[in-house]
Design a protein around this motif. Structure first.
Motif, PDB file in Angstrom:
ATOM      1  N   MET B   1       0.836  -1.203   0.000  1.00  0.00           N
ATOM      2  CA  MET B   1       0.000   0.000   0.000  1.00  0.00           C
ATOM      3  C   MET B   1       0.866   1.247   0.000  1.00  0.00           C
ATOM      4  SD  MET B   1      -3.014  -0.951   2.614  1.00  0.00           S
ATOM      5  CE  MET B   1      -2.003  -2.210   3.360  1.00  0.00           C
ATOM      6  N   THR B   2       0.465   2.199  -0.758  1.00  0.00           N
ATOM      7  CA  THR B   2       1.261   3.421  -0.841  1.00  0.00           C
ATOM      8  C   THR B   2       0.752   4.467   0.141  1.00  0.00           C
ATOM      9  OG1 THR B   2      -0.170   4.123  -2.630  1.00  0.00           O
ATOM     10  CG2 THR B   2       1.901   3.090  -3.248  1.00  0.00           C
ATOM     11  N   ALA B   3      -0.525   4.435   0.462  1.00  0.00           N
ATOM     12  CA  ALA B   3      -1.076   5.466   1.346  1.00  0.00           C
ATOM     13  C   ALA B   3      -1.876   4.796   2.453  1.00  0.00           C
ATOM     14  CB  ALA B   3      -1.974   6.411   0.555  1.00  0.00           C
ATOM     15  N   ARG B   4      -2.108   5.571   3.514  1.00  0.00           N
ATOM     16  CA  ARG B   4      -2.949   5.084   4.583  1.00  0.00           C
ATOM     17  C   ARG B   4      -4.353   4.837   4.030  1.00  0.00           C
ATOM     18  NH1 ARG B   4      -4.053   8.764   9.880  1.00  0.00           N
ATOM     19  NH2 ARG B   4      -5.012  10.088   8.291  1.00  0.00           N
ATOM     20  N   ARG B   5      -4.915   3.712   4.351  1.00  0.00           N
ATOM     21  CA  ARG B   5      -6.267   3.401   3.893  1.00  0.00           C
ATOM     22  C   ARG B   5      -7.042   2.747   5.014  1.00  0.00           C
ATOM     23  NH1 ARG B   5      -6.663   1.666  -2.399  1.00  0.00           N
ATOM     24  NH2 ARG B   5      -5.828   3.645  -3.090  1.00  0.00           N
ATOM     25  N   ASN B   6      -8.286   3.162   5.155  1.00  0.00           N
ATOM     26  CA  ASN B   6      -9.171   2.531   6.118  1.00  0.00           C
ATOM     27  C   ASN B   6     -10.531   2.336   5.465  1.00  0.00           C
ATOM     28  OD1 ASN B   6      -7.306   2.730   8.415  1.00  0.00           O
ATOM     29  ND2 ASN B   6      -7.657   4.932   8.233  1.00  0.00           N
ATOM     30  N   VAL B   7     -11.337   1.506   6.107  1.00  0.00           N
ATOM     31  CA  VAL B   7     -12.713   1.317   5.652  1.00  0.00           C
ATOM     32  C   VAL B   7     -13.642   1.496   6.842  1.00  0.00           C
ATOM     33  CG1 VAL B   7     -14.405  -0.422   4.914  1.00  0.00           C
ATOM     34  CG2 VAL B   7     -12.244  -0.203   3.677  1.00  0.00           C
ATOM     35  N   LEU B   8     -14.666   2.287   6.652  1.00  0.00           N
ATOM     36  CA  LEU B   8     -15.729   2.421   7.651  1.00  0.00           C
ATOM     37  C   LEU B   8     -16.979   1.797   7.041  1.00  0.00           C
ATOM     38  CD1 LEU B   8     -16.934   3.517  10.295  1.00  0.00           C
ATOM     39  CD2 LEU B   8     -17.278   5.713   9.123  1.00  0.00           C
ATOM     40  N   PHE B   9     -17.364   0.667   7.593  1.00  0.00           N
ATOM     41  CA  PHE B   9     -18.429  -0.163   7.023  1.00  0.00           C
ATOM     42  C   PHE B   9     -19.628  -0.055   7.972  1.00  0.00           C
ATOM     43  CE2 PHE B   9     -19.465  -5.030   6.650  1.00  0.00           C
ATOM     44  CZ  PHE B   9     -20.683  -4.749   6.067  1.00  0.00           C
ATOM     45  N   ILE B  10     -20.543   0.847   7.606  1.00  0.00           N
ATOM     46  CA  ILE B  10     -21.696   1.140   8.464  1.00  0.00           C
ATOM     47  C   ILE B  10     -22.891   0.319   8.003  1.00  0.00           C
ATOM     48  CG2 ILE B  10     -23.281   2.937   9.269  1.00  0.00           C
ATOM     49  CD1 ILE B  10     -21.015   4.952   8.258  1.00  0.00           C
ATOM     50  N   MET B  11     -23.475  -0.396   8.937  1.00  0.00           N
ATOM     51  CA  MET B  11     -24.672  -1.160   8.607  1.00  0.00           C
ATOM     52  C   MET B  11     -25.780  -0.821   9.596  1.00  0.00           C
ATOM     53  SD  MET B  11     -25.139  -5.310   8.181  1.00  0.00           S
ATOM     54  CE  MET B  11     -24.566  -5.456   6.498  1.00  0.00           C
ATOM     55  N   CYS B  12     -26.956  -0.530   9.047  1.00  0.00           N
ATOM     56  CA  CYS B  12     -28.140  -0.407   9.895  1.00  0.00           C
ATOM     57  C   CYS B  12     -28.875  -1.727   9.858  1.00  0.00           C
ATOM     58  CB  CYS B  12     -29.062   0.694   9.390  1.00  0.00           C
ATOM     59  SG  CYS B  12     -28.280   2.307   9.413  1.00  0.00           S
ATOM     60  N   ASP B  13     -29.795  -1.908  10.793  1.00  0.00           N
ATOM     61  CA  ASP B  13     -30.519  -3.157  10.846  1.00  0.00           C
ATOM     62  C   ASP B  13     -31.984  -2.892  10.511  1.00  0.00           C
ATOM     63  OD1 ASP B  13     -31.821  -5.610  11.810  1.00  0.00           O
ATOM     64  OD2 ASP B  13     -29.833  -6.049  12.618  1.00  0.00           O
ATOM     65  N   GLN B  14     -32.480  -3.602   9.504  1.00  0.00           N
ATOM     66  CA  GLN B  14     -33.892  -3.516   9.137  1.00  0.00           C
ATOM     67  C   GLN B  14     -34.264  -2.143   8.573  1.00  0.00           C
ATOM     68  OE1 GLN B  14     -35.972  -6.314  11.300  1.00  0.00           O
ATOM     69  NE2 GLN B  14     -37.998  -5.528  10.980  1.00  0.00           N
ATOM     70  N   LEU B  15     -33.307  -1.507   7.919  1.00  0.00           N
ATOM     71  CA  LEU B  15     -33.574  -0.209   7.292  1.00  0.00           C
ATOM     72  C   LEU B  15     -33.985  -0.406   5.844  1.00  0.00           C
ATOM     73  CD1 LEU B  15     -33.523   2.884   7.047  1.00  0.00           C
ATOM     74  CD2 LEU B  15     -31.053   2.723   6.613  1.00  0.00           C
ATOM     75  N   ARG B  16     -35.217  -0.039   5.527  1.00  0.00           N
ATOM     76  CA  ARG B  16     -35.689  -0.133   4.144  1.00  0.00           C
ATOM     77  C   ARG B  16     -34.897   0.795   3.231  1.00  0.00           C
ATOM     78  NH1 ARG B  16     -41.963  -0.907   3.635  1.00  0.00           N
ATOM     79  NH2 ARG B  16     -41.685   0.554   1.903  1.00  0.00           N
ATOM     80  N   PHE B  17     -34.764   0.385   1.985  1.00  0.00           N
ATOM     81  CA  PHE B  17     -34.014   1.223   1.036  1.00  0.00           C
ATOM     82  C   PHE B  17     -34.708   2.554   0.796  1.00  0.00           C
ATOM     83  CE2 PHE B  17     -36.302   1.421  -3.005  1.00  0.00           C
ATOM     84  CZ  PHE B  17     -37.278   0.461  -2.826  1.00  0.00           C
ATOM     85  N   ASP B  18     -36.036   2.588   0.986  1.00  0.00           N
ATOM     86  CA  ASP B  18     -36.771   3.793   0.580  1.00  0.00           C
ATOM     87  C   ASP B  18     -37.093   4.721   1.752  1.00  0.00           C
ATOM     88  OD1 ASP B  18     -38.478   1.932   1.680  1.00  0.00           O
ATOM     89  OD2 ASP B  18     -40.082   2.229   0.222  1.00  0.00           O
ATOM     90  N   TYR B  19     -36.464   4.502   2.918  1.00  0.00           N
ATOM     91  CA  TYR B  19     -36.713   5.381   4.060  1.00  0.00           C
ATOM     92  C   TYR B  19     -35.510   6.272   4.338  1.00  0.00           C
ATOM     93  CZ  TYR B  19     -41.402   4.059   5.299  1.00  0.00           C
ATOM     94  OH  TYR B  19     -42.773   3.906   5.290  1.00  0.00           O
ATOM     95  N   LEU B  20     -35.022   6.911   3.278  1.00  0.00           N
ATOM     96  CA  LEU B  20     -33.945   7.898   3.388  1.00  0.00           C
ATOM     97  C   LEU B  20     -34.303   9.018   2.418  1.00  0.00           C
ATOM     98  CD1 LEU B  20     -30.874   5.499   3.181  1.00  0.00           C
ATOM     99  CD2 LEU B  20     -31.657   6.715   5.236  1.00  0.00           C
ATOM    100  N   GLY B  21     -33.933  10.240   2.767  1.00  0.00           N
ATOM    101  CA  GLY B  21     -34.243  11.362   1.884  1.00  0.00           C
ATOM    102  C   GLY B  21     -33.710  11.138   0.476  1.00  0.00           C
ATOM    103  N   VAL B  22     -32.451  10.732   0.408  1.00  0.00           N
ATOM    104  CA  VAL B  22     -31.804  10.617  -0.890  1.00  0.00           C
ATOM    105  C   VAL B  22     -32.390   9.470  -1.715  1.00  0.00           C
ATOM    106  CG1 VAL B  22     -29.936   9.093  -0.155  1.00  0.00           C
ATOM    107  CG2 VAL B  22     -29.522  10.772  -1.971  1.00  0.00           C
ATOM    108  N   TYR B  23     -33.065   8.554  -1.046  1.00  0.00           N
ATOM    109  CA  TYR B  23     -33.710   7.460  -1.782  1.00  0.00           C
ATOM    110  C   TYR B  23     -35.179   7.788  -2.072  1.00  0.00           C
ATOM    111  CZ  TYR B  23     -29.887   4.049  -1.851  1.00  0.00           C
ATOM    112  OH  TYR B  23     -28.714   3.381  -2.123  1.00  0.00           O
ATOM    113  N   GLY B  24     -35.570   9.059  -1.790  1.00  0.00           N
ATOM    114  CA  GLY B  24     -36.871   9.505  -2.258  1.00  0.00           C
ATOM    115  C   GLY B  24     -37.981   9.559  -1.241  1.00  0.00           C
ATOM    116  N   HIS B  25     -37.688   9.305   0.040  1.00  0.00           N
ATOM    117  CA  HIS B  25     -38.782   9.424   1.010  1.00  0.00           C
ATOM    118  C   HIS B  25     -39.168  10.896   1.119  1.00  0.00           C
ATOM    119  CE1 HIS B  25     -41.227   9.145   4.594  1.00  0.00           C
ATOM    120  NE2 HIS B  25     -41.209   7.815   4.452  1.00  0.00           N
ATOM    121  N   PRO B  26     -40.466  11.213   1.028  1.00  0.00           N
ATOM    122  CA  PRO B  26     -40.867  12.619   0.952  1.00  0.00           C
ATOM    123  C   PRO B  26     -40.761  13.371   2.282  1.00  0.00           C
ATOM    124  CG  PRO B  26     -42.803  11.195   0.927  1.00  0.00           C
ATOM    125  CD  PRO B  26     -41.603  10.286   0.859  1.00  0.00           C
ATOM    126  N   HIS B  27     -40.657  12.677   3.388  1.00  0.00           N
ATOM    127  CA  HIS B  27     -40.723  13.372   4.679  1.00  0.00           C
ATOM    128  C   HIS B  27     -39.506  13.163   5.571  1.00  0.00           C
ATOM    129  CE1 HIS B  27     -44.820  14.169   3.580  1.00  0.00           C
ATOM    130  NE2 HIS B  27     -45.117  12.870   3.539  1.00  0.00           N
TER     131      HIS B  27
END
Lengths: 551, 551
Positions: B1-27
């Motif tokens: 590896m040439t540079a510092r690298r990390n991974v932040l792997f965030i998982m929610c539990d039972q989160l529907r794909f359509d209950y986020l603003g960016v995925y189109g939920h209107p409210h």
């Protein structure tokens, strides 16, 4: 267990199903094996799960198909922790012991990752496919490969057969007229006797080692499953006197092949026809030179089994010991313009299987012949069941043969037998240009029809009733599309039945069914899903109370 | 590896794909997640490999489908030795660290068989699905089940929230007007605030623990993959103030269901419609009570992610850290007359997936949306590739997403996404009378069509183009037999691609191809197959000499 019980699990290597007297060979002498068949059940449709040593054996020793155990070719390690017959037998106090070959390659990387030292008891069991290695010897010790120092080499040296490699230079070589070494690897020398006398050759040596174990086991007292695993009649095709000239060209049965098989063959079949060994066995005179040695090796095994069976009888073990006689795959020997094994014609994928259950429950079937579709994955569940173990269908993908041995109507046995082959390591893959992961073949045989599903190619199809020698590939014939479709669906169903949930038994899952019908078991564990209010929760609590009060 | 690298792997539990603003939920308000999407690629067709926590997570953490890892349901142990992301990352010097939930059940029997002490370093890794457990907390600690003493309970006690079970009685309960305990398990109480203030509830606590780890990791210096795994918005549906009344019934989007779905439904679908939770969510008023809490839990996560992302920026880690935001499955919430998950409608089996690769190679795709068919088994190979590891397609069944993130034309991504479900442990099996091993469902989705193959039953089929809400099951409609056939063949091909040969890499098998084309490699190892005499053997020896001389 109420009585002493043992299992003697005899396996030959590369023994065709049809090269035994009792299986109909017109010339070969196998009186002891023939008599064994008279005491038990002889199966005429026994299939190996891969027509090559390593994967076939891993299936026999794990009771799992290749697609599940993942040891796809000779030398591909069996993944650490893959459950074996030995694991299941040890749980119920039975020793699982090896004399001879397994072709097991240990998963050293996996063992290191799990911190298992190779020289610990667990490390040895993981390295030996679950067997206690009384004498492990894979039977091939050429210069420059494999375990360089088998115990058998030391034995030969003790007997005065001195050489850097006694296995190669004494047991598997002949001598020329001027005393020069003639390699037993070369087919031209198959008619000459090996340099060692019979008594010091591999088959008698291994038989004596099996008897050594049995003697010691009597003092030990624990029940045992002994795997006596002969390397023979596997190549090098060379045998000591008097077996080297017991058979001659006049005893070689006609080759099973047709010119039509070389006329536009299936591409994968063609690639194997083009292998050196296939061309060698297709040349005039080769079969006549080699097959008498192959047959001699078989009769030598038979003679040794005669000694072993008498030994069991003399020690009173014959009445307690379930005996299996089988092989890991066959040998084309020039049939179908092929040498070696690897493909799915019966001479390669079908093996002899004779099972003698000494118990009175098996009396009704003694001396009978069964055409049930059986597979070598059935052996592990058979042994487990014989020793009184609980069946493990979530791990063991075969079925116990005991119902067949006891003449019980066990319903339809299975609708098809399956076998697999991964030709990624063969030259055939290079010839075909197939990607490594796609170099896969599957056989589905239902007793009459046999389909060979070839990833990326059309299938092959044989009608064993109309064409018992499998000389006509119907895989491209539009008239048989329905049969191909039906067998392909069998294969699909089989792929869906792979048992990977090996950490939880079906019975454990079903154990709570009664309670599950009576109340919400999840609720009983404090997980409250779908309850609106206290009244609903209280009602469920009442149900649980009533159930446990026996209401 | 040439540079510092990390991974932040965030998982929610039972989160529907359509209950986020960016995925189109209107409210719903999720500004921080929305901003994350602006920095990376947002996937609109990301599928989990089983629509339930345990198996879905085991697939994400091993990069292998359920049919391969065998952990078919919550609590079914992952077999000892099953290779994990952690194994692959440790090999290349990367720490794989857990804060939060995995739902891993250790294979204690397997570990005992292999002599692995549960409290050894290897034993802990085997018990934690390959993660270094900085803080393991599966997020469910009801009275009478699961780990009884999570560190979080101790934390609550330190803060003065005394109880036998602080998780249940403070973090997941509300209070009535007279101070009485109102269980957060009961849906009727979803509109009330949890008894703990926001800062002491689970999501902020876990976020702080993630920051604790990141601080410590800076001193440690090794690169890390941190799995921040929130239990929320999984039930119990209860959230602290101010999130408990941030949303109201007016923010609940219309339920996605049709009367026709209850008219002669597929038998397995019917069995799940009949589950208590499905009936509960189908009752009037339940969604209006519960969904505001579900949405509050999501906005709480978003607020915490805002804090976490600022923390990363302040420490200069934002430019080095690949960030994944996703979920283990969705939640029916009454859609399709169902509650919970388990079946394959998009609201259950599709999840949000946002990936930010900080490297300049990903600049062309920042803020873009990808409709590629991706699967959570793709994450492990993505991380391995990001850290510069050698791909392991013989083990990892997914594909690295880096080509998609870098805007490279990587050819057809995949023709279908797959998911599996084993309902052997569900009441549905009792209702249907299905044998335990046959209680299996498979989903094949190609972007437009979705087939659900149900062992022993007809399939279900949806046309997502004509019927994006999946309200019309075409599984029995003769007009769509071709589509069903086509997708069934995709499923068959997928079953044949199971990777079980995990002990030998494809590359290792292909390594000798050049030599294999030039001469007989087996011969080179002393195994002489198909050679007639010394002349033939000598000729092959010449070939080998010429090859090694570069001829």
């Amino acid at each position: 267990m109420t009585a002493r019980r043992n299992v003697l699990f005899i396996m030959c290597d590369q023994l065709r199903f049809d090269y035994l007297g009792v299986y109909g060979h017109p010339h070969i002498k196998t009186p002891n094996i023939d008599r064994l068949a008279a005491r038990g059940v002889r199966f005429t449709n026994a299939y190996v799960q891969s027509p090559i040593c390593g994967p076939s054996r891993m299936s026999a020793y794990t009771g799992r198909y290749m697609r599940s155990h993942g040891s796809n070719w000779n030398g591909i390690p069996l993944r650490v922790g893959e459950p074996t017959l030995g694991d299941h037998l040890r749980e119920i106090g039975v020793r699982n012991v090896l004399v001879g070959k397994t072709h097991m390659a240990p998963d050293r990387e996996g063992m290191a990752r799990l911190g298992i030292p190779a020289d610990s008891v667990i490390g040895v069991l993981q390295s030996e496919c679950g067997f206690e290695p009384y004498e492990r010897d894979d039977g091939l010790h050429p210069d420059g490969r494999y375990d360089p120092a088998p115990r058998y080499d030391g034995y030969l040296r003790e007997q005065g057969f001195a050489a850097a490699n006694p296995w190669e230079h004494w047991a598997n070589s002949a001598e020329g007229d001027d005393g020069e070494l003639l390699s037993g690897w070369l087919l031209a020398h198959a008619d000459k006797p090996a340099r060692v006398p019979d008594e010091h050759s591999e088959t008698p040596y291994m038989t004596r080692r099996a008897m050594d174990f049995i003697r010691e086991a009597e003092e030990d007292g624990r029940p045992w499953c002994l795997h006596l695993s002969y390397i023979k009649p596997h190549w090098p095709y060379i045998v000591p006197a008097p077996y080297h000239d017991m058979y001659g060209p006049e005893h070689v049965i006609p080759v099973q092949r047709a010119d039509g098989e070389r006329d536009d063959p299936h591409p994968v079949y063609k690639a194997f026809q083009d292998e050196r060994v296939s061309k060698a066995f297709s040349r005039d005179g080769v079969r006549e030179r080699v097959l008498p040695a192959y047959m001699g090796l078989i009769t030598q095994i038979d003679d040794q089994l005669g000694i072993l069976f008498r030994f069991l009888e003399e020690r009173g073990l014959a009445d307690d010991t379930l005996i299996v006689f089988t092989a890991d795959h066959g040998d084309y020997l020039g049939d179908h313009w092929l040498g070696e094994k690897q493909l799915f014609h019966d001479v390669s994928v079908k093996v002899p299987l004779i099972v003698v259950d000494p118990g009175s429950a098996a009396d009704p079937t003694r001396g009978t012949v069964s055409d049930a579709l059986v597979e070598l994955v059935d052996l592990a569940p058979t042994f487990l069941s014989y020793f009184g173990g609980v069946p493990k269908p979530h791990i063991l993908e075969g079925r116990s043969l005991l119902p067949l041995l006891h003449g019980q109507d066990s319903g339809p046995w299975r609708t098809a037998a399956f076998s697999e082959y991964d030709y990624a390591i063969d030259r055939a893959r290079l010839a075909l240009g197939t990607p490594v992961p796609d170099s896969r073949l599957y056989m589905v045989a239902d007793g009459r029809w046999k389909l060979v599903f070839a990833e990326g190619f059309r299938p092959m199809l044989f009608d064993l009733q109309a064409d018992p020698l499998e000389l006509r590939d119907l895989g491209a014939d539009p008239a048989f599309a329905d049969q191909r479709q039906r067998l392909t669906e069998e294969l699909f169903a089989w792929t869906r039945r792979a048992r990977s949930r090996i950490t939880r038994a079906d019975e454990a899952i079903a154990a709570g069914d009664d309670a599950g019908r009576a109340y919400d078991r999840t609720f009983g564990q404090g997980i409250v899903i779908g309850y609106w209010d206290e009244a609903e929760a209280d009602a469920e609590r009442d149900k649980i109370r009533r159930y446990h009060a026996g209401g």
